[in-house]
Design a protein around this motif. Sequence first.
Motif, PDB file in Angstrom:
ATOM      1  N   LEU A 160       1.280 -12.477  -3.995  1.00  0.00           N
ATOM      2  CA  LEU A 160       1.783 -12.157  -2.665  1.00  0.00           C
ATOM      3  C   LEU A 160       0.709 -11.607  -1.738  1.00  0.00           C
ATOM      4  N   PHE A 161      -0.256 -10.855  -2.296  1.00  0.00           N
ATOM      5  CA  PHE A 161      -1.289 -10.239  -1.466  1.00  0.00           C
ATOM      6  C   PHE A 161      -2.685 -10.801  -1.777  1.00  0.00           C
ATOM      7  N   ALA A 162      -2.727 -12.079  -2.112  1.00  0.00           N
ATOM      8  CA  ALA A 162      -4.008 -12.740  -2.397  1.00  0.00           C
ATOM      9  C   ALA A 162      -4.902 -12.815  -1.169  1.00  0.00           C
ATOM     10  N   ASP A 163      -4.319 -12.642   0.021  1.00  0.00           N
ATOM     11  CA  ASP A 163      -5.119 -12.722   1.246  1.00  0.00           C
ATOM     12  C   ASP A 163      -5.778 -11.391   1.601  1.00  0.00           C
ATOM     13  N   LYS A 164      -5.492 -10.343   0.832  1.00  0.00           N
ATOM     14  CA  LYS A 164      -6.061  -9.036   1.129  1.00  0.00           C
ATOM     15  C   LYS A 164      -7.396  -8.861   0.405  1.00  0.00           C
ATOM     16  N   PRO A 165      -8.461  -8.472   1.115  1.00  0.00           N
ATOM     17  CA  PRO A 165      -9.774  -8.339   0.485  1.00  0.00           C
ATOM     18  C   PRO A 165      -9.784  -7.234  -0.563  1.00  0.00           C
ATOM     19  N   GLY A 166     -10.723  -7.354  -1.485  1.00  0.00           N
ATOM     20  CA  GLY A 166     -10.844  -6.338  -2.530  1.00  0.00           C
ATOM     21  C   GLY A 166      -9.979  -6.653  -3.729  1.00  0.00           C
ATOM     22  N   ASP A 167     -10.020  -5.756  -4.735  1.00  0.00           N
ATOM     23  CA  ASP A 167      -9.264  -6.027  -5.957  1.00  0.00           C
ATOM     24  C   ASP A 167      -7.906  -5.343  -5.985  1.00  0.00           C
ATOM     25  N   SER A 168      -7.624  -4.467  -5.020  1.00  0.00           N
ATOM     26  CA  SER A 168      -6.298  -3.870  -4.944  1.00  0.00           C
ATOM     27  C   SER A 168      -5.914  -3.659  -3.488  1.00  0.00           C
ATOM     28  N   TYR A 169      -4.607  -3.534  -3.270  1.00  0.00           N
ATOM     29  CA  TYR A 169      -4.101  -3.372  -1.914  1.00  0.00           C
ATOM     30  C   TYR A 169      -2.926  -2.402  -1.929  1.00  0.00           C
ATOM     31  N   THR A 170      -2.946  -1.447  -1.001  1.00  0.00           N
ATOM     32  CA  THR A 170      -1.834  -0.525  -0.850  1.00  0.00           C
ATOM     33  C   THR A 170      -0.925  -1.045   0.256  1.00  0.00           C
ATOM     34  N   ALA A 171       0.274  -1.424  -0.125  1.00  0.00           N
ATOM     35  CA  ALA A 171       1.186  -2.107   0.796  1.00  0.00           C
ATOM     36  C   ALA A 171       2.258  -1.156   1.327  1.00  0.00           C
ATOM     37  N   GLU A 172       2.791  -1.509   2.457  1.00  0.00           N
ATOM     38  CA  GLU A 172       3.986  -0.844   2.982  1.00  0.00           C
ATOM     39  C   GLU A 172       5.222  -1.599   2.466  1.00  0.00           C
ATOM     40  N   HIS A 173       6.323  -0.892   2.329  1.00  0.00           N
ATOM     41  CA  HIS A 173       7.560  -1.547   1.890  1.00  0.00           C
ATOM     42  C   HIS A 173       7.926  -2.699   2.821  1.00  0.00           C
ATOM     43  N   SER A 174       7.721  -2.502   4.109  1.00  0.00           N
ATOM     44  CA  SER A 174       8.071  -3.541   5.081  1.00  0.00           C
ATOM     45  C   SER A 174       7.278  -4.823   4.861  1.00  0.00           C
ATOM     46  N   GLU A 175       6.023  -4.689   4.397  1.00  0.00           N
ATOM     47  CA  GLU A 175       5.200  -5.879   4.155  1.00  0.00           C
ATOM     48  C   GLU A 175       5.755  -6.709   3.009  1.00  0.00           C
ATOM     49  N   VAL A 176       6.146  -6.031   1.939  1.00  0.00           N
ATOM     50  CA  VAL A 176       6.719  -6.754   0.799  1.00  0.00           C
ATOM     51  C   VAL A 176       7.998  -7.458   1.227  1.00  0.00           C
ATOM     52  N   ILE A 177       8.848  -6.745   1.950  1.00  0.00           N
ATOM     53  CA  ILE A 177      10.121  -7.320   2.398  1.00  0.00           C
ATOM     54  C   ILE A 177       9.882  -8.533   3.292  1.00  0.00           C
ATOM     55  N   TRP A 201       3.197  -8.484  -7.575  1.00  0.00           N
ATOM     56  CA  TRP A 201       2.818  -7.674  -8.731  1.00  0.00           C
ATOM     57  C   TRP A 201       2.737  -6.215  -8.282  1.00  0.00           C
ATOM     58  N   GLU A 202       3.481  -5.358  -8.933  1.00  0.00           N
ATOM     59  CA  GLU A 202       3.449  -3.948  -8.556  1.00  0.00           C
ATOM     60  C   GLU A 202       2.773  -3.129  -9.645  1.00  0.00           C
ATOM     61  N   TRP A 203       1.571  -2.635  -9.319  1.00  0.00           N
ATOM     62  CA  TRP A 203       0.825  -1.774 -10.232  1.00  0.00           C
ATOM     63  C   TRP A 203       1.309  -0.330 -10.195  1.00  0.00           C
ATOM     64  N   TRP A 204       1.794   0.086  -9.029  1.00  0.00           N
ATOM     65  CA  TRP A 204       2.228   1.478  -8.898  1.00  0.00           C
ATOM     66  C   TRP A 204       3.271   1.569  -7.778  1.00  0.00           C
ATOM     67  N   PRO A 205       4.282   2.443  -7.951  1.00  0.00           N
ATOM     68  CA  PRO A 205       5.380   2.481  -6.980  1.00  0.00           C
ATOM     69  C   PRO A 205       5.206   3.436  -5.808  1.00  0.00           C
ATOM     70  N   ARG A 206       4.398   4.484  -5.945  1.00  0.00           N
ATOM     71  CA  ARG A 206       4.258   5.485  -4.867  1.00  0.00           C
ATOM     72  C   ARG A 206       2.802   5.916  -4.758  1.00  0.00           C
ATOM     73  N   PRO A 207       2.025   5.367  -3.848  1.00  0.00           N
ATOM     74  CA  PRO A 207       2.381   4.281  -2.926  1.00  0.00           C
ATOM     75  C   PRO A 207       2.414   2.930  -3.649  1.00  0.00           C
ATOM     76  N   LEU A 208       2.863   1.910  -2.945  1.00  0.00           N
ATOM     77  CA  LEU A 208       2.918   0.578  -3.527  1.00  0.00           C
ATOM     78  C   LEU A 208       1.500   0.025  -3.663  1.00  0.00           C
ATOM     79  N   ILE A 209       1.048  -0.162  -4.894  1.00  0.00           N
ATOM     80  CA  ILE A 209      -0.292  -0.699  -5.129  1.00  0.00           C
ATOM     81  C   ILE A 209      -0.161  -2.034  -5.849  1.00  0.00           C
ATOM     82  N   SER A 210      -0.866  -3.018  -5.333  1.00  0.00           N
ATOM     83  CA  SER A 210      -0.743  -4.389  -5.809  1.00  0.00           C
ATOM     84  C   SER A 210      -2.138  -5.013  -5.891  1.00  0.00           C
TER      85      SER A 210
END
Length: 260
Positions: A173-190, A145-154
């Motif tokens: 995809l990021f259910a293992d990350k604590p909190g209600d949002s996560y800022t991801a790197e492109h490499s993580e999504v890939i 789920w992509e909430w925002w593209p720059r940076p990637l917020i999910s």
Amino acid sequence: MSTQRIISICPSNTELLHALGLMDRVVGIDDYSDWPPEETAALPKLGPDLNIDMDKLIALRPDLVIASLSVPGMEKNVDRLAERGIPHLVLNPKSIDDIYEDIRILGRACAVEERAEALILELQGKVRRVQERVAGRTERPKLYWEWWPRPLISPGQLNWLTMISDLVGAHNLFADKPGDSYTAEHSEVIERAPDYVFAVWCGVHADKVKPSMITEREGWQTVPAVQNGRVLVLEEGLYCRPSQRLFQGLEELADILEAR
């Protein structure tokens, strides 16, 4: 306390008030409250949800102002309401169960408890029917789920989209990350190789977003969702707002996964 004059300063609150049949008491809303379109278009606007015009708000003589911490940064408005002694209610939903409780809280505050309980039963029924539909699914697709593209917020572990994903037999995809949002790197999504990518950019209408904005990113051509044509732009109002419309999004999501 009478609640004949209500102000909502968050879109999800406005939507819950509509579901409870209370729009005839609403005298003002934030600029981003846009549903239902006809009724919200006719109401006075008090500025963006993170910077409410308190003078205009006070001039509307509210009996109750309803805020929500589901919008990051809303704390500033809550502090200003408290400083001015304006009666207010602060919701802070993170899960579907929290939404049920918010409906109860609003029902009590506005003396429509029976309506609130009926609405909760209706929404629980939608959840139950979706669960029945997906009960036999053996695959558990990964949803980015992509909430925002720059940076990637999910959404992270403590957001309703994690539970929405689970309810349709999938996995955030990021259910293992604590909190209600996560800022991801492109490499993580890939690297995590999602089966679906859902663009739900907060505050951006779906017709302003094109799948190519995601599929043409450097390195994303190896992502299964991209390879299989499963990059979809969805209406953010059905997934980013903790109101009854989220349950409509749940039903839509179940349809999407069944069709593909």
